[in-house]
Enzyme design. Structure first.
Site, PDB file in Angstrom:
ATOM      1  N   CYS A  37       0.824  -1.203   0.000  1.00 19.25           N
ATOM      2  CA  CYS A  37       0.000   0.000   0.000  1.00 19.25           C
ATOM      3  C   CYS A  37       0.862   1.259   0.000  1.00 19.25           C
ATOM      4  CB  CYS A  37      -0.916   0.021   1.212  1.00 19.25           C
ATOM      5  SG  CYS A  37      -1.927  -1.446   1.323  1.00 19.25           S
ATOM      6  N   ASP A  39       2.676   2.307   2.506  1.00 22.51           N
ATOM      7  CA  ASP A  39       2.844   2.887   3.851  1.00 22.51           C
ATOM      8  C   ASP A  39       3.046   1.789   4.877  1.00 22.51           C
ATOM      9  OD1 ASP A  39       2.009   5.796   3.614  1.00 22.51           O
ATOM     10  OD2 ASP A  39       0.191   4.836   2.836  1.00 22.51           O
ATOM     11  N   CYS A  63       4.946   8.255   2.393  1.00 20.61           N
ATOM     12  CA  CYS A  63       5.076   9.580   1.807  1.00 20.61           C
ATOM     13  C   CYS A  63       5.378  10.595   2.905  1.00 20.61           C
ATOM     14  CB  CYS A  63       3.798   9.950   1.078  1.00 20.61           C
ATOM     15  SG  CYS A  63       2.377  10.081   2.164  1.00 20.61           S
ATOM     16  N   CYS A 106      -3.041   8.841   5.999  1.00 21.59           N
ATOM     17  CA  CYS A 106      -1.794   8.798   6.777  1.00 21.59           C
ATOM     18  C   CYS A 106      -2.059   9.036   8.261  1.00 21.59           C
ATOM     19  CB  CYS A 106      -0.818   9.856   6.273  1.00 21.59           C
ATOM     20  SG  CYS A 106      -0.417   9.658   4.531  1.00 21.59           S
TER      21      CYS A 106
END
Lengths: 137, 403
Positions: A37, A39, A63, A106
């Protein structure tokens, strides 16, 4: 995408990067996300006898927003009691970092990492894990 | 050296000042409509368009009558696929294309499916090239068109165009190629390559945005396309609309310059690209994506394992590059081109495309190397995956919490 100054600051100077000894009984580790994914967040807390978080460390693959969210989470965790930490909401992170809508994911990851680290600590110390809401994404 | 450094020349190129100079009079003094046949203003514009048509034809070895000016390669690709389908659908309704094509080709193909067409999307091999046998086996008696790009925009691999066209010819099927990334960078010749339709555009070769062309073969065979934009019957009825004279002049000039400088420029860029690639792949767990033999001289697509592409781009803040990671989109899906090569999602999320160009200097490449290495090392220090890798933990053995 134009990021807020706070995201860039956390990204450029991440706080509390590192690893705590996950074998220790007073350390809780949360590992959330998946490489596919894009992350993966690992968040660790060290808790003292009064249930206060004395240290927090993170490592994140992801990110800029993911890195900033986890960095901010470690700052917020330090000095909080386990109960207070449990109340950190992903939207607080969104607000503090002014994350754009596509990056809310996030902050969710950071909240999940916090709760997962707390539960790891609880289980290690013979406490029931707190039932978490099923993923919101 | 001026920062930031532009290394995203596959997305677009800056305009060459020589091109701008050629264009300027056509905005003001020589503003005529090229379709105005009855006064000198129109004649001047028409003459300029004719000259640009020759320049654009020359770079692909075509004749000027075979060039249809469009608004860019997206329109050219739409016109080629939909226009051929509509024109030849009585002959057959099947077209063949490839999964790594640009979105505008794939979406045109999807549109054709809605109109009752059948489309075969060929897979690619791990190096990004198609399997020629599979291509030939996919041809049926209903096949009217094969559309395969000349060179890929993300990884730069160059398809075996001559072999593809030979197969197409053998079966009496038309061959279209999206040569957007190839024209002006490597020699492209519609006759030597056996191409029936070819799309290209100005802004990928240091010309203006908003002006491109479709080459449509006039002889052996004579190809026709059904217009997608109706109106005044411009461009021999295949694309109506007042010609973008300054754009066309610039596009022509850009083709002329690219043709003159291609031979030396491609050697210079390949040297710089190789220098960059050699230096960054000195980092551990770093992989170049796609075939490295048959590819454009200025492109390098590299996966830096255990760091995420968008995070990496942020750390390389003075470098304008592109990432195969789609972390910015709601879907979080990584590049479909990289996935088509069989790359795992984690590697596809970890890739950076470096696209060098005419104005890239060695000093800039040296700087890019330094910044990239520093950024990768910084992010790996932050990466739990890198730590696990270093500890010898098999990441596949971990039960990841899917998000």
């Amino acid at each position: 995408m134009a990021y807020s100054e706070k995201v860039i600051d956390h990204y450029t100077n991440p706080r509390n990067v590192g690893t705590l000894d996950k074998a220790k009984k007073n350390v809780g580790t949360g590992l959330v996300g998946a490489p596919e994914c894009g992350d993966v967040m690992r968040l660790q807390i060290e808790v003292d006898d009064n249930n206060v978080i004395t240290d927090a460390k993170f490592k994140t693959f992801g990110c800029g927003s993911a890195i900033a969210s986890s960095s901010l989470a470690t700052e917020w965790l330090k000095g909080k009691s386990i109960d207070q930490a449990m109340e950190i909401d992903n939207m607080d992170i969104v607000e503090e970092l002014a994350l754009p809508p596509v990056k809310i994911h996030c902050s969710v990851l950071a909240e999940d990492a916090i709760k997962s680290a707390i539960n790891d600590y609880r289980v290690k110390n013979g406490l029931e894990p707190i039932q978490l809401e099923k993923s919101h994404h | 050296m001026k920062l930031p450094i532009y290394l995203d020349n596959n997305a677009t190129t800056p305009m060459d000042p020589r091109v701008l100079e050629a264009m300027l009079p056509y905005f003001t003094d020589k503003f005529g409509n090229a379709a105005s046949r009855n006064h000198p203003f129109g004649w001047v514009a028409e003459e300029a368009v004719d000259y640009a048509r020759e320049q654009a034809a020359k770079i692909i070895g075509a004749t000027e009558k075979e060039i249809i000016f469009t608004s860019g390669a997206t329109e050219s690709n739409n016109l080629a696929l939909k226009g051929v389908f509509e024109m030849y659908k009585d002959k057959g309704n099947h077209i063949i294309t490839v999964v790594t094509e640009h979105k505008c080709v794939l979406d045109s193909a999807h549109h054709i499916e809605k109109l009752g067409g059948q489309v075969t999307y060929l897979p690619v091999k791990p190096d990004g090239l198609i399997d020629l046998q599979l291509l030939e086996d996919s041809i049926t008696d209903k096949t009217i068109l094969i559309s395969i790009m000349y060179a890929n925009n993300e990884i730069g691999v160059i398809q075996p165009v001559k072999e593809i066209s030979a197969i197409a010819r053998k079966h009496g099927v038309l061959f279209h190629t999206d040569a957007t990334q190839a024209v002006g960078k490597i020699p492209v010749d519609v006759n030597a390559d056996g191409i029936d339709l070819l799309s290209f555009t100005g802004h990928k070769l240091y010309g203006p945005k908003g002006c491109g062309a479709l080459y449509v073969r006039r002889k052996n065979p004579r190809v026709k396309v059904t217009a997608q934009i109706d109106g005044g019957g411009h461009e021999r009825g295949m694309r109506s609309g007042t010609l973008n004279v300054p754009g066309i002049v610039g596009f022509g000039k850009a083709c002329e310059i690219a043709m003159q400088e291609m031979a030396t420029e491609s050697v210079r860029l390949a040297t710089l690209r190789d220098k960059l690639e050699k230096a960054v792949t000195e980092l551990e767990e770093t992989y170049v994506n796609g075939n490295t033999e048959n590819r454009l001289p200025h492109v390098s697509n590299v996966s830096f394992k255990y760091v995420e592409g968008e995070g990496l781009m942020m750390a390389m803040k003075d470098l304008a590059v592109s990432s195969g990671s789609a972390c910015t989109s709601a879907s979080l899906e990584p590049s479909y081109v990289l996935k088509s090569l069989g790359l795992n999602d984690d590697l596809a999320h970890s890739s950076i495309r470096f696209g060098l160009g005419r104005f890239t200097t060695e000093e800039e490449v040296d700087y890019a190397i330094e910044v990239t290495k520093k950024a990768v090392n910084h992010l790996r220090d932050l990466s739990p995956l890198w730590e696990m890798f270093k500890e010898g933990i098999d990441l596949n053995s971990i039960e990841w919490a899917e998000h």
